[in-house]
Design a protein around this motif. Sequence first.
Motif, PDB file in Angstrom:
ATOM      1  N   ALA A  91       0.841  -1.192   0.000  1.00 36.33           N
ATOM      2  CA  ALA A  91       0.000   0.000   0.000  1.00 36.33           C
ATOM      3  C   ALA A  91       0.877   1.243   0.000  1.00 36.33           C
ATOM      4  CB  ALA A  91      -0.894  -0.010   1.241  1.00 36.33           C
ATOM      5  N   GLU A  92       0.344   2.339  -0.441  1.00 35.05           N
ATOM      6  CA  GLU A  92       1.069   3.605  -0.359  1.00 35.05           C
ATOM      7  C   GLU A  92       1.364   3.917   1.103  1.00 35.05           C
ATOM      8  OE1 GLU A  92      -1.264   6.364  -2.754  1.00 35.05           O
ATOM      9  OE2 GLU A  92      -1.178   4.874  -4.378  1.00 35.05           O
ATOM     10  N   GLY A  93       2.553   4.381   1.374  1.00 37.07           N
ATOM     11  CA  GLY A  93       2.948   4.666   2.750  1.00 37.07           C
ATOM     12  C   GLY A  93       3.667   3.505   3.427  1.00 37.07           C
ATOM     13  N   GLN A  94       3.583   2.327   2.849  1.00 36.83           N
ATOM     14  CA  GLN A  94       4.266   1.153   3.424  1.00 36.83           C
ATOM     15  C   GLN A  94       5.784   1.353   3.339  1.00 36.83           C
ATOM     16  OE1 GLN A  94       3.261  -2.352   4.515  1.00 36.83           O
ATOM     17  NE2 GLN A  94       5.403  -2.038   5.110  1.00 36.83           N
ATOM     18  N   ARG A  95       6.463   1.157   4.454  1.00 36.94           N
ATOM     19  CA  ARG A  95       7.923   1.239   4.432  1.00 36.94           C
ATOM     20  C   ARG A  95       8.500  -0.120   4.038  1.00 36.94           C
ATOM     21  NH1 ARG A  95      10.136   2.768   9.578  1.00 36.94           N
ATOM     22  NH2 ARG A  95       8.699   1.127  10.224  1.00 36.94           N
ATOM     23  N   ASP A 120       6.432  -2.188  11.923  1.00 32.24           N
ATOM     24  CA  ASP A 120       6.190  -0.863  12.494  1.00 32.24           C
ATOM     25  C   ASP A 120       7.153  -0.519  13.623  1.00 32.24           C
ATOM     26  OD1 ASP A 120       4.180  -0.369  10.750  1.00 32.24           O
ATOM     27  OD2 ASP A 120       2.538  -0.899  12.124  1.00 32.24           O
ATOM     28  N   GLU A 121       7.600  -1.550  14.359  1.00 32.85           N
ATOM     29  CA  GLU A 121       8.443  -1.241  15.528  1.00 32.85           C
ATOM     30  C   GLU A 121       9.887  -0.920  15.160  1.00 32.85           C
ATOM     31  OE1 GLU A 121       7.470  -4.529  14.976  1.00 32.85           O
ATOM     32  OE2 GLU A 121       8.839  -5.899  16.014  1.00 32.85           O
ATOM     33  N   LEU A 122      10.215  -0.892  13.870  1.00 33.92           N
ATOM     34  CA  LEU A 122      11.603  -0.667  13.463  1.00 33.92           C
ATOM     35  C   LEU A 122      11.764   0.616  12.661  1.00 33.92           C
ATOM     36  CD1 LEU A 122      12.492  -4.251  12.107  1.00 33.92           C
ATOM     37  CD2 LEU A 122      13.136  -3.297  14.336  1.00 33.92           C
ATOM     38  N   SER A 123      12.885   1.310  12.912  1.00 33.17           N
ATOM     39  CA  SER A 123      13.280   2.376  11.989  1.00 33.17           C
ATOM     40  C   SER A 123      13.892   1.731  10.750  1.00 33.17           C
ATOM     41  CB  SER A 123      14.308   3.291  12.662  1.00 33.17           C
ATOM     42  OG  SER A 123      15.535   2.590  12.814  1.00 33.17           O
ATOM     43  N   VAL A 335      24.022   4.914   4.381  1.00 29.84           N
ATOM     44  CA  VAL A 335      23.894   6.345   4.127  1.00 29.84           C
ATOM     45  C   VAL A 335      22.410   6.694   4.161  1.00 29.84           C
ATOM     46  CG1 VAL A 335      24.205   8.195   2.452  1.00 29.84           C
ATOM     47  CG2 VAL A 335      25.995   6.458   2.749  1.00 29.84           C
ATOM     48  N   VAL A 336      22.066   7.639   5.033  1.00 28.29           N
ATOM     49  CA  VAL A 336      20.689   8.103   5.157  1.00 28.29           C
ATOM     50  C   VAL A 336      20.531   9.341   4.276  1.00 28.29           C
ATOM     51  CG1 VAL A 336      19.255   9.400   6.787  1.00 28.29           C
ATOM     52  CG2 VAL A 336      20.142   7.134   7.409  1.00 28.29           C
ATOM     53  N   THR A 337      19.514   9.312   3.420  1.00 27.71           N
ATOM     54  CA  THR A 337      19.282  10.493   2.569  1.00 27.71           C
ATOM     55  C   THR A 337      18.014  11.222   2.980  1.00 27.71           C
ATOM     56  OG1 THR A 337      18.140   9.088   0.951  1.00 27.71           O
ATOM     57  CG2 THR A 337      20.494   9.497   0.605  1.00 27.71           C
ATOM     58  N   ASP A 338      17.301  10.661   3.944  1.00 28.92           N
ATOM     59  CA  ASP A 338      16.141  11.322   4.550  1.00 28.92           C
ATOM     60  C   ASP A 338      16.211  10.975   6.032  1.00 28.92           C
ATOM     61  OD1 ASP A 338      13.670  11.927   5.692  1.00 28.92           O
ATOM     62  OD2 ASP A 338      12.588  11.517   3.827  1.00 28.92           O
ATOM     63  N   GLU A 339      16.348  11.986   6.883  1.00 27.25           N
ATOM     64  CA  GLU A 339      16.600  11.731   8.307  1.00 27.25           C
ATOM     65  C   GLU A 339      15.486  10.926   8.968  1.00 27.25           C
ATOM     66  OE1 GLU A 339      19.504  12.257  10.053  1.00 27.25           O
ATOM     67  OE2 GLU A 339      20.307  12.750   8.067  1.00 27.25           O
ATOM     68  N   GLU A 340      14.303  10.910   8.353  1.00 22.37           N
ATOM     69  CA  GLU A 340      13.190  10.090   8.807  1.00 22.37           C
ATOM     70  C   GLU A 340      13.608   8.615   8.958  1.00 22.37           C
ATOM     71  OE1 GLU A 340       9.205  11.510   6.943  1.00 22.37           O
ATOM     72  OE2 GLU A 340       9.388   9.394   6.382  1.00 22.37           O
ATOM     73  N   ALA A 341      14.600   8.208   8.167  1.00 25.97           N
ATOM     74  CA  ALA A 341      15.020   6.805   8.179  1.00 25.97           C
ATOM     75  C   ALA A 341      15.574   6.383   9.534  1.00 25.97           C
ATOM     76  CB  ALA A 341      16.070   6.574   7.095  1.00 25.97           C
ATOM     77  N   ARG A 342      15.993   7.376  10.348  1.00 31.83           N
ATOM     78  CA  ARG A 342      16.615   7.047  11.637  1.00 31.83           C
ATOM     79  C   ARG A 342      15.607   6.758  12.740  1.00 31.83           C
ATOM     80  NH1 ARG A 342      22.253   8.785  11.928  1.00 31.83           N
ATOM     81  NH2 ARG A 342      22.811  10.037  10.103  1.00 31.83           N
ATOM     82  N   THR A 343      14.363   7.120  12.526  1.00 31.44           N
ATOM     83  CA  THR A 343      13.397   7.021  13.624  1.00 31.44           C
ATOM     84  C   THR A 343      12.249   6.068  13.293  1.00 31.44           C
ATOM     85  OG1 THR A 343      12.282   8.984  12.719  1.00 31.44           O
ATOM     86  CG2 THR A 343      13.840   9.348  14.518  1.00 31.44           C
ATOM     87  N   ARG A 344      11.628   5.592  14.373  1.00 36.03           N
ATOM     88  CA  ARG A 344      10.444   4.751  14.177  1.00 36.03           C
ATOM     89  C   ARG A 344       9.257   5.645  13.855  1.00 36.03           C
ATOM     90  NH1 ARG A 344      11.967   1.028  19.450  1.00 36.03           N
ATOM     91  NH2 ARG A 344      13.950   0.390  18.575  1.00 36.03           N
ATOM     92  N   PRO A 345       8.280   5.137  13.118  1.00 37.40           N
ATOM     93  CA  PRO A 345       7.165   5.974  12.677  1.00 37.40           C
ATOM     94  C   PRO A 345       6.269   6.393  13.849  1.00 37.40           C
ATOM     95  CG  PRO A 345       6.833   3.691  11.935  1.00 37.40           C
ATOM     96  CD  PRO A 345       8.149   3.731  12.647  1.00 37.40           C
TER      97      PRO A 345
END
Lengths: 345, 345
Positions: A91-95, A120-123, A335-345
């Motif tokens: 689905a759209e939004g799925q990581r 969901d529990e993982l960055s 390499v993180v290109t969007d800092e969002e990648a470091r945190t859980r949703p």
Amino acid sequence: MTVNRQWLLARRPTDKAVREDFEYRESEIPDASNLAPGHVLIRNQLFLHAPTMRNWMDPASNSFYPTVGIGNPMLATSAGVIVKSNNPRFAEGQRVTAITAWEDYTILNADVWPVRPVADELSLVEAQGPVGMNALTAYMGVVHVGRPKPGDLAVVSGAAGSTGSIAGQILKILGCRTIGIAGSQDKCDRLVSELGFDVAINYKTQDVEKTLREIAPEGVNFFFDNVGGDMLQAVVENIAKFATIVLCGQIAGYNDGVPVPGPRNMMRLIYGSVRAEGFLLGDFEEQIPEGTRQILEWIRAGKMVHREDVRSGFDSLPDTFSDLFTGSNDGTLMVVTDEEARTRP
Amino acid sequence: MTVNRQWLLARRPTDKAVREDFEYRESEIPDASNLAPGHVLIRNQLFLHAPTMRNWMDPASNSFYPTVGIGNPMLATSAGVIVKSNNPRFAEGQRVTAITAWEDYTILNADVWPVRPVADELSLVEAQGPVGMNALTAYMGVVHVGRPKPGDLAVVSGAAGSTGSIAGQILKILGCRTIGIAGSQDKCDRLVSELGFDVAINYKTQDVEKTLREIAPEGVNFFFDNVGGDMLQAVVENIAKFATIVLCGQIAGYNDGVPVPGPRNMMRLIYGSVRAEGFLLGDFEEQIPEGTRQILEWIRAGKMVHREDVRSGFDSLPDTFSDLFTGSNDGTLMVVTDEEARTRP
């Protein structure tokens, strides 16, 4: 973002990959208005650097994945989010974690290419770190391919690396005595103090074959090989009867375009009744949930540690990739290109 | 007989073994009046020539059995009768196959060295032929080590040899398509007409790697390798995903004292998720009755043929042994030194 940043393969490297092998380009975000069935548009937010990517740059490597064409975006192990989907599983939004390319946006057929949902529990950093491709490769190689016995004397080459460090810890958890081989005193110290190896061998200052003969006169029962070449040779000369060799990688040959040969004396494998078995993570798609669950459980129970070396910035992709081959990374290199990648949703 | 005829190893061969590598001697029959526990005195009546014996002559081969010392009787695969026993498992008069030496009489510890009873319904020629060491090696390698699947495309190197010819027939019985590799047109013709191989490749006139690519574009699923070296390399270049390689022998290297190296590109084994496994017949001591029964059943049912090349005379041992490496034998090569060995009791 309104452009799709990309790193293209500019030429075929003949040695270690360097910045000049790649070319930066800004192109249009791919048109996802009419996605073919099964296809998804992914926005990449994190790129994992793995040694095997070097093989994707070289047709002579016989890589499992198609060789990257000159002028095409560099193939990459990544994590990101589904922006548009014509695939019922996503689905759209799925990581997701996926094999995409060094670019902000990728369209691919998720029924053909590996695309896996992230819990969901993982960055995303966690998804490509402790339970990422390298860690799961170690899990499948030890648990499902090698199947060591408690008490086995187990050797891991590339033991300080992203895959080897996890393989060694799993072997220890399963009751093996573990010897790790690495290429610096710092790494060797860490193998013992942090990763629980019983012994570490520094292949840059010690003769691996001779050292193994001294410290393991009864022979090596289990070998998890990330390196190949001389490392494989040294262990084969010390192999015990009924031993197992898990062929995980051959990093010894990834940079020179010359295939790494097998051991010099195959009779050792016959007289020793030795099993040598290669594998790819993709062979164990069905066991990935189990492996993920098990590794997270070991980490939470304090039985396993995982170290990430997380950098930032799309611009740094080629330079950080070459760090992988000089050994200047300290843990799984991302390499993180969007800092969002470091945190859980 | 009042003397113990012996062929001693006179020097280490540097190429094929020849008559001059051995020295004839007549010594006393060993004194068995006070046998140590476990020991038996065997009167040898038949000697089987197997390629692996070449390794017993050369310390560099890392042979499983101890290297024959200069001046000692040549180690041999034999059949004969127990003359005296201090081992509860063997009565006087019991016929056995064993690893003894090129001599009329041998004392050995039957609890340490392989000594196996011969069933009453078999002559010693049969015991070392259709259900002898080579045939059982083929059986264990295919059935218990390799475990092929019906429909597998299976290749056998040294396919006209004593072990390869049985391996190919078992693979066919188990539902595989079979390709045999041999070194003459005569042998290739026989592979197809007599042994039921689907296709034969003559490695002396055909490029094995290229020919396999043409006739098996989908790749080789199963390889039973008696030869190693270039043969292994040619098949590895054509290996299919999830293939199995049974490492049975490396005859390519038995005559030159140089160990035979592994395949030039180990990444093939990784990308292909290939299992390569060595073994010795001795690993499967418990399965020998089953293998013997099964092979005899296949032969009686007309599903399998076995060809022996039985010569006579103790004097001929060194010369007949060298025939093995020139390929001038026609079937499993044996020398009978007591004509009783040809008949059932």
